[in-house]
Scaffold this motif. Structure first.
Motif, PDB file in Angstrom:
ATOM      1  N   ASN A   1      -0.196  32.153 -41.873  1.00 49.33           N
ATOM      2  CA  ASN A   1      -0.989  32.867 -42.874  1.00 49.33           C
ATOM      3  C   ASN A   1      -2.451  32.691 -42.476  1.00 49.33           C
ATOM      4  O   ASN A   1      -3.036  31.632 -42.681  1.00 49.33           O
ATOM      5  N   LEU A   2      -3.025  33.720 -41.867  1.00 41.44           N
ATOM      6  CA  LEU A   2      -4.395  33.655 -41.380  1.00 41.44           C
ATOM      7  C   LEU A   2      -5.307  34.432 -42.318  1.00 41.44           C
ATOM      8  O   LEU A   2      -5.258  35.656 -42.369  1.00 41.44           O
TER       9      LEU A   2
ATOM     10  N   GLU B   1       7.480  16.691 -35.065  1.00 42.41           N
ATOM     11  CA  GLU B   1       7.752  17.123 -33.698  1.00 42.41           C
ATOM     12  C   GLU B   1       8.155  18.592 -33.651  1.00 42.41           C
ATOM     13  O   GLU B   1       9.001  19.046 -34.426  1.00 42.41           O
ATOM     14  N   GLY B   2       7.519  19.330 -32.763  1.00 40.08           N
ATOM     15  CA  GLY B   2       7.861  20.731 -32.586  1.00 40.08           C
ATOM     16  C   GLY B   2       7.181  21.675 -33.557  1.00 40.08           C
ATOM     17  O   GLY B   2       7.301  22.896 -33.419  1.00 40.08           O
ATOM     18  N   ILE B   3       6.474  21.120 -34.543  1.00 41.98           N
ATOM     19  CA  ILE B   3       5.759  21.968 -35.501  1.00 41.98           C
ATOM     20  C   ILE B   3       4.258  21.803 -35.326  1.00 41.98           C
ATOM     21  O   ILE B   3       3.529  22.770 -35.128  1.00 41.98           O
ATOM     22  N   GLY B   4       3.766  20.575 -35.413  1.00 42.09           N
ATOM     23  CA  GLY B   4       2.338  20.339 -35.259  1.00 42.09           C
ATOM     24  C   GLY B   4       1.837  19.325 -36.267  1.00 42.09           C
ATOM     25  O   GLY B   4       2.553  18.380 -36.611  1.00 42.09           O
TER      26      GLY B   4
ATOM     27  N   LEU C   1      11.048  26.163 -40.406  1.00 39.63           N
ATOM     28  CA  LEU C   1      10.662  24.836 -40.867  1.00 39.63           C
ATOM     29  C   LEU C   1       9.146  24.691 -40.799  1.00 39.63           C
ATOM     30  O   LEU C   1       8.494  25.281 -39.926  1.00 39.63           O
ATOM     31  N   THR C   2       8.592  23.900 -41.708  1.00 41.04           N
ATOM     32  CA  THR C   2       7.173  23.587 -41.655  1.00 41.04           C
ATOM     33  C   THR C   2       6.981  22.157 -42.152  1.00 41.04           C
ATOM     34  O   THR C   2       7.943  21.459 -42.467  1.00 41.04           O
ATOM     35  N   ILE C   3       5.733  21.716 -42.173  1.00 43.63           N
ATOM     36  CA  ILE C   3       5.404  20.363 -42.629  1.00 43.63           C
ATOM     37  C   ILE C   3       4.923  20.435 -44.067  1.00 43.63           C
ATOM     38  O   ILE C   3       4.240  21.385 -44.458  1.00 43.63           O
ATOM     39  N   GLY C   4       5.256  19.422 -44.861  1.00 41.16           N
ATOM     40  CA  GLY C   4       4.749  19.342 -46.226  1.00 41.16           C
ATOM     41  C   GLY C   4       4.351  17.926 -46.579  1.00 41.16           C
ATOM     42  O   GLY C   4       4.818  16.960 -45.974  1.00 41.16           O
TER      43      GLY C   4
ATOM     44  N   GLY D   1       2.246  23.593 -43.933  1.00 45.20           N
ATOM     45  CA  GLY D   1       1.750  24.283 -42.741  1.00 45.20           C
ATOM     46  C   GLY D   1       1.962  23.443 -41.489  1.00 45.20           C
ATOM     47  O   GLY D   1       2.734  22.492 -41.504  1.00 45.20           O
ATOM     48  N   PRO D   2       1.288  23.754 -40.386  1.00 42.10           N
ATOM     49  CA  PRO D   2       0.289  24.823 -40.293  1.00 42.10           C
ATOM     50  C   PRO D   2       0.889  26.220 -40.209  1.00 42.10           C
ATOM     51  O   PRO D   2       0.212  27.211 -40.423  1.00 42.10           O
ATOM     52  N   TRP D   3       2.185  26.278 -39.864  1.00 40.67           N
ATOM     53  CA  TRP D   3       2.895  27.555 -39.747  1.00 40.67           C
ATOM     54  C   TRP D   3       4.373  27.295 -39.910  1.00 40.67           C
ATOM     55  O   TRP D   3       4.826  26.152 -39.951  1.00 40.67           O
ATOM     56  N   LEU D   4       5.127  28.361 -40.019  1.00 37.74           N
ATOM     57  CA  LEU D   4       6.590  28.293 -40.043  1.00 37.74           C
ATOM     58  C   LEU D   4       7.083  28.438 -38.613  1.00 37.74           C
ATOM     59  O   LEU D   4       6.636  29.327 -37.880  1.00 37.74           O
ATOM     60  N   VAL D   5       8.010  27.554 -38.217  1.00 39.72           N
ATOM     61  CA  VAL D   5       8.604  27.611 -36.882  1.00 39.72           C
ATOM     62  C   VAL D   5      10.088  27.923 -37.040  1.00 39.72           C
ATOM     63  O   VAL D   5      10.802  27.234 -37.773  1.00 39.72           O
ATOM     64  N   THR D   6      10.561  28.970 -36.371  1.00 42.86           N
ATOM     65  CA  THR D   6      11.967  29.354 -36.512  1.00 42.86           C
ATOM     66  C   THR D   6      12.870  28.304 -35.847  1.00 42.86           C
ATOM     67  O   THR D   6      12.478  27.644 -34.878  1.00 42.86           O
ATOM     68  N   PRO D   7      14.095  28.125 -36.357  1.00 50.83           N
ATOM     69  CA  PRO D   7      14.971  27.053 -35.863  1.00 50.83           C
ATOM     70  C   PRO D   7      15.267  27.116 -34.377  1.00 50.83           C
ATOM     71  O   PRO D   7      15.497  26.073 -33.746  1.00 50.83           O
TER      72      PRO D   7
END
Length: 292
Positions: free
Chosen positions: A5-6, A270-273, A151-154, A184-190
């Motif tokens: 979401n920018l 890991e893998g998300i940021g 998946l994202t971070i919360g 965030g920072p973004w959604l990463v597909t599985p």
């Protein structure tokens, strides 16, 4: 695929550049990040071709410009005591059902938020957040991941005085102050992960390590959570699930430690940021009244 979401517009992230979804799709998909989940499969199929088709139209961006990847979820599920070590430090035995509550959607903010601290004791809880891409109702384990957009971070920020006051805990209220749901920072597909069920998860507070574990240590993994939750109610496209936190929270330290003004909380999976959350003191209005 990484969906972000920018500045309020849906973008596909390629490296340090972003492709505007509405522009690159010729209007087939709109700019609203939340609306994409209503036709997720069609969008995901289109987005898989974006890096080649729209690379020339991509633009550089700063992390501070990013908002919550799922800005307006209809339902927010949250799971407590989903790591054995955290259940032990909290003084609870592992339960036969996932401990489930909600964070009210007004608490959801993005990956570079500044959160005003309310009165009380504000604690941290880094969590893997699961985003629903296709309605799930009474799904089985074998097909649960088919319903996940990404998946994202919360951070399940928690004010412990409100949460624990009274004879019965007020989980949802204590975890729903403004800004208490950074994501965030973004959604990463599985499909981006080598092992989507085993990701390193950690957080630091002003440079000091607080939590570190792996999502494979969950008592109820992602398929199990979707199976259990969808047995009760439909999980809708764009819903999010805070899947629980490892051990290392502040109110179980000796002595307890809580978030203060000027603290910086950095969460990583890991893998998300990374997800960075900053804090300020509660602001008083003119005349001494405090802004609630």
């Amino acid at each position: 695929m990484r969906l972000a979401n920018l500045a309020g517009r849906a973008v596909v992230v390629t490296g340090d550049h972003a492709v505007d979804v509405e522009q690159a799709s010729g209007g087939r998909f709109g700019a609203d990040p939340q609306a994409l989940f209503d036709d997720w499969q069609a969008f995901a199929d289109w987005a898989s071709t974006v890096p080649d088709a729209a690379a020339a139209a991509s633009v550089a961006f700063e992390a501070t410009e990013l908002g919550a990847p799922v800005p307006r979820p209809r339902q927010v599920f949250a799971i407590g005591l989903n790591y054995a070590e955290h259940a032990a430090e909290a003084g609870y035995p592992p339960d036969s059902m996932p401990v489930t509550f909600t964070k009210f959607p007004s608490s959801i903010v993005g990956p570079d938020a500044v959160v005003e601290l309310p009165e009380g004791n504000v604690d941290w809880e880094v969590e893997l957040v699961v985003v629903i891409g296709r309605e799930a109702y009474r799904v089985d384990r074998a097909h649960a991941w088919d319903h996940v957009a990404g998946l994202t971070i919360g951070q399940d920020l928690s004010e412990r005085v409100t949460q624990l006051q009274g004879s019965a805990p007020q989980f949802s209220l204590g975890k729903s102050f403004p800004g208490f749901g950074p994501t965030g920072p973004w959604l990463v597909t599985p499909d981006e992960f080598a092992d989507r069920d085993d990701l390193a998860i950690s957080c630091t507070l002003s440079g000091e390590g607080m939590q570190a574990s792996r999502t494979s240590m969950m008592l109820y993994d992602v398929p199990e959570l979707l199976m259990r939750l969808s047995a009760v109610c439909p999980l809708l496209p764009g819903d999010i699930i805070f899947s629980g936190t490892p051990s290392g929270i502040g109110n179980r330290r000796t002595p307890p430690r809580f978030i203060g003004p000027d603290d910086v909380l950095v969460s990583e999976i890991e893998g998300i940021g990374t997800l960075t959350t900053r804090f300020t003191a509660r602001i008083e209005n003119e005349g001494g009244a405090q802004d609630d």
